[in-house]
Scaffold this active site. Sequence first.
Site, PDB file in Angstrom:
ATOM      1  N   LYS A 113       1.094  -1.092  -0.273  1.00 43.57           N
ATOM      2  CA  LYS A 113       0.006   0.084   0.540  1.00 43.57           C
ATOM      3  C   LYS A 113       0.660   1.258  -0.212  1.00 43.57           C
ATOM      4  O   LYS A 113       0.279   2.357  -0.196  1.00 43.57           O
ATOM      5  CB  LYS A 113      -0.730   0.112   1.333  1.00 43.57           C
ATOM      6  CG  LYS A 113      -2.096  -0.722   1.602  1.00 43.57           C
ATOM      7  CD  LYS A 113      -3.818  -0.687   0.777  1.00 43.57           C
ATOM      8  CE  LYS A 113      -3.970  -1.996   0.437  1.00 43.57           C
ATOM      9  NZ  LYS A 113      -5.554  -2.432   0.408  1.00 43.57           N
ATOM     10  N   LYS A 195      -3.745 -10.842  -7.240  1.00 40.50           N
ATOM     11  CA  LYS A 195      -4.690 -11.015  -6.979  1.00 40.50           C
ATOM     12  C   LYS A 195      -5.315  -9.373  -7.180  1.00 40.50           C
ATOM     13  O   LYS A 195      -5.577  -8.723  -7.831  1.00 40.50           O
ATOM     14  CB  LYS A 195      -4.657 -10.924  -4.916  1.00 40.50           C
ATOM     15  CG  LYS A 195      -5.105  -9.738  -4.158  1.00 40.50           C
ATOM     16  CD  LYS A 195      -5.234  -9.811  -3.407  1.00 40.50           C
ATOM     17  CE  LYS A 195      -5.444  -8.500  -3.108  1.00 40.50           C
ATOM     18  NZ  LYS A 195      -6.976  -8.229  -1.579  1.00 40.50           N
ATOM     19  N   LYS A 198     -10.008  -5.148  -5.025  1.00 42.93           N
ATOM     20  CA  LYS A 198     -11.267  -3.360  -5.831  1.00 42.93           C
ATOM     21  C   LYS A 198     -10.804  -2.760  -6.506  1.00 42.93           C
ATOM     22  O   LYS A 198     -11.363  -2.115  -7.306  1.00 42.93           O
ATOM     23  CB  LYS A 198     -11.716  -3.524  -4.238  1.00 42.93           C
ATOM     24  CG  LYS A 198     -12.313  -4.213  -3.510  1.00 42.93           C
ATOM     25  CD  LYS A 198     -13.469  -3.765  -2.035  1.00 42.93           C
ATOM     26  CE  LYS A 198     -13.656  -3.447  -1.663  1.00 42.93           C
ATOM     27  NZ  LYS A 198     -12.484  -3.463  -0.078  1.00 42.93           N
TER      28      LYS A 198
HETATM   29  P1  ATP Z   1      -8.489  -3.071  -1.921  1.00 39.21           P
HETATM   30  O1  ATP Z   1      -8.168  -3.026  -3.294  1.00 39.21           O
HETATM   31  O2  ATP Z   1      -9.083  -1.534  -0.904  1.00 39.21           O
HETATM   32  O3  ATP Z   1      -6.965  -3.723  -1.060  1.00 39.21           O
HETATM   33  P2  ATP Z   1      -9.141  -5.471  -1.319  1.00 39.21           P
HETATM   34  O4  ATP Z   1      -9.706  -5.990  -2.903  1.00 39.21           O
HETATM   35  O5  ATP Z   1      -8.266  -6.588  -1.278  1.00 39.21           O
HETATM   36  O6  ATP Z   1      -9.971  -3.761  -1.196  1.00 39.21           O
HETATM   37  P3  ATP Z   1     -10.344  -5.915   1.384  1.00 39.21           P
HETATM   38  O7  ATP Z   1     -11.382  -5.030   1.750  1.00 39.21           O
HETATM   39  O8  ATP Z   1      -8.974  -5.543   1.738  1.00 39.21           O
HETATM   40  O9  ATP Z   1     -10.315  -5.683  -0.277  1.00 39.21           O
HETATM   41  O10 ATP Z   1     -10.596  -7.579   1.322  1.00 39.21           O
HETATM   42  C1  ATP Z   1     -11.482  -8.055   2.500  1.00 39.21           C
HETATM   43  C2  ATP Z   1     -11.324  -9.609   2.519  1.00 39.21           C
HETATM   44  O11 ATP Z   1     -11.673 -10.165   0.844  1.00 39.21           O
HETATM   45  C3  ATP Z   1     -10.664 -10.243   3.012  1.00 39.21           C
HETATM   46  O12 ATP Z   1     -10.932 -11.451   3.974  1.00 39.21           O
HETATM   47  C4  ATP Z   1      -9.760 -10.328   1.850  1.00 39.21           C
HETATM   48  O13 ATP Z   1      -8.782 -11.459   2.282  1.00 39.21           O
HETATM   49  C5  ATP Z   1     -10.501 -10.839   0.952  1.00 39.21           C
HETATM   50  N1  ATP Z   1     -10.382 -11.008  -0.246  1.00 39.21           N
HETATM   51  C6  ATP Z   1      -9.915  -9.934  -1.333  1.00 39.21           C
HETATM   52  N2  ATP Z   1      -9.038 -10.060  -2.055  1.00 39.21           N
HETATM   53  C7  ATP Z   1      -8.717 -11.296  -2.421  1.00 39.21           C
HETATM   54  C8  ATP Z   1      -9.104 -12.007  -3.686  1.00 39.21           C
HETATM   55  N3  ATP Z   1      -8.695 -11.481  -4.819  1.00 39.21           N
HETATM   56  N4  ATP Z   1      -9.082 -13.548  -3.596  1.00 39.21           N
HETATM   57  C9  ATP Z   1      -9.703 -14.205  -1.875  1.00 39.21           C
HETATM   58  N5  ATP Z   1     -10.190 -13.433  -1.138  1.00 39.21           N
HETATM   59  C10 ATP Z   1      -9.438 -12.050  -0.877  1.00 39.21           C
END
Ligand code: ATP
Length: 331
Positions: A113, A195, A198
Amino acid sequence: MEKKTILSGIQATGSLTLGNYLGALNNWVEMQDKYDCYYMIADLHTLTIRNDPETLRENTLKLIALYVAAGLDPDKNTIFIQSHIPAHPALSWVLNCYTYMGELNRMTQFKDKSLKHADNINSGLFTYPVLMAADILAYNADLVPVGDDQKQHLEITRDIAERFNSIYGNTFKIPEVYIGKVGARIMGLQNPTSKMSKSAVDPMDKVLLTDSPDEIRKKFKKAVTDSENCVRYDVTNKPGVSNLMSIYGIIKNKSMEDIEKEFSGQGYGTFKTAVAEAVVERLEPLQKKYNELLENPDKLKAIYEKGDKKAKEKSDKLLKEVYKKIGLVVE
Ligand code: ATP
Ligand code: LTN
């Protein structure tokens, strides 16, 4: 026997992706009958990046609607907003004083980040895992269902809790991470070696839970694969196809071998269409319920108010115990 406690949360940073759903939310739904579940909207964690205030407020309510639309029953689960519970930042401050700079420096999410937001490497971003530890420890959670990327934050939570317990005696339960067997790391459709996130800039890389059926079809059609044209699970050499297989496998409850058999001798075109249709079919009822809930803000308010009350009662008790142990005056 008393049910074990679960706590988890998702940041209110925008529309959720299929990765969030398959890696986190979907597992939560499966756990709601067996455990005493606390699911929060991590709005305080969201402050570690810059947000438009109105959008953050909207995203918070939307996320509650999405939790319920994904299948979390507000009568069975405690659904609440993190910032409504004073014990979280209060406990986080205490735990900060039992966490070392060196430990936080090792966090890969902080490093990632910091690169992404080089103009805003604030101390909240650095101490993010301590607030997460407070979220978990304030409820004596036994299990924390998250995606694979959060594993390191669970490890530091356990270290902080063990350190505190070794000084003051048994106070915190040491939580276990729960990572689903499949779907723990759904990859980007355009960049299948990182991965699905969002916050990805390329909209074609992520499937949003709120995407229309046509958008979903288009994204899967354009998903990156390889030139072999054979549906075979091999993460190292065929990351794109393997990722699509994982998505299909979770939704259809099929093993990788079953999928290989099902599509044997068929090209990627047929396979991609089948994956897209499976996703569309799964998301259709979710989207319908989500839209209904958004039209009913009173209902959403009633859900989080009920959850807030229960979460506050439970976490206040633990915070008091901690305050007492460390020498603060507790009335
Ligand atoms: P950002 O892009 O804002 O960092 P993010 O998509 O990583 O967001 P988070 O709010 O950090 O989302 O994560 C919410 C939940 O979703 C957590 O339990 C995280 O481990 C899970 N998660 C996020 N991305 C993935 C993915 N690609 N595959 C599986 N689980 C995920
Ligand atoms: N950091 C988590 C969100 C989160 C969380 C938690 C998850 C905040 N507090 C407590 C589990 C338990 C993430 O998914 N990015």
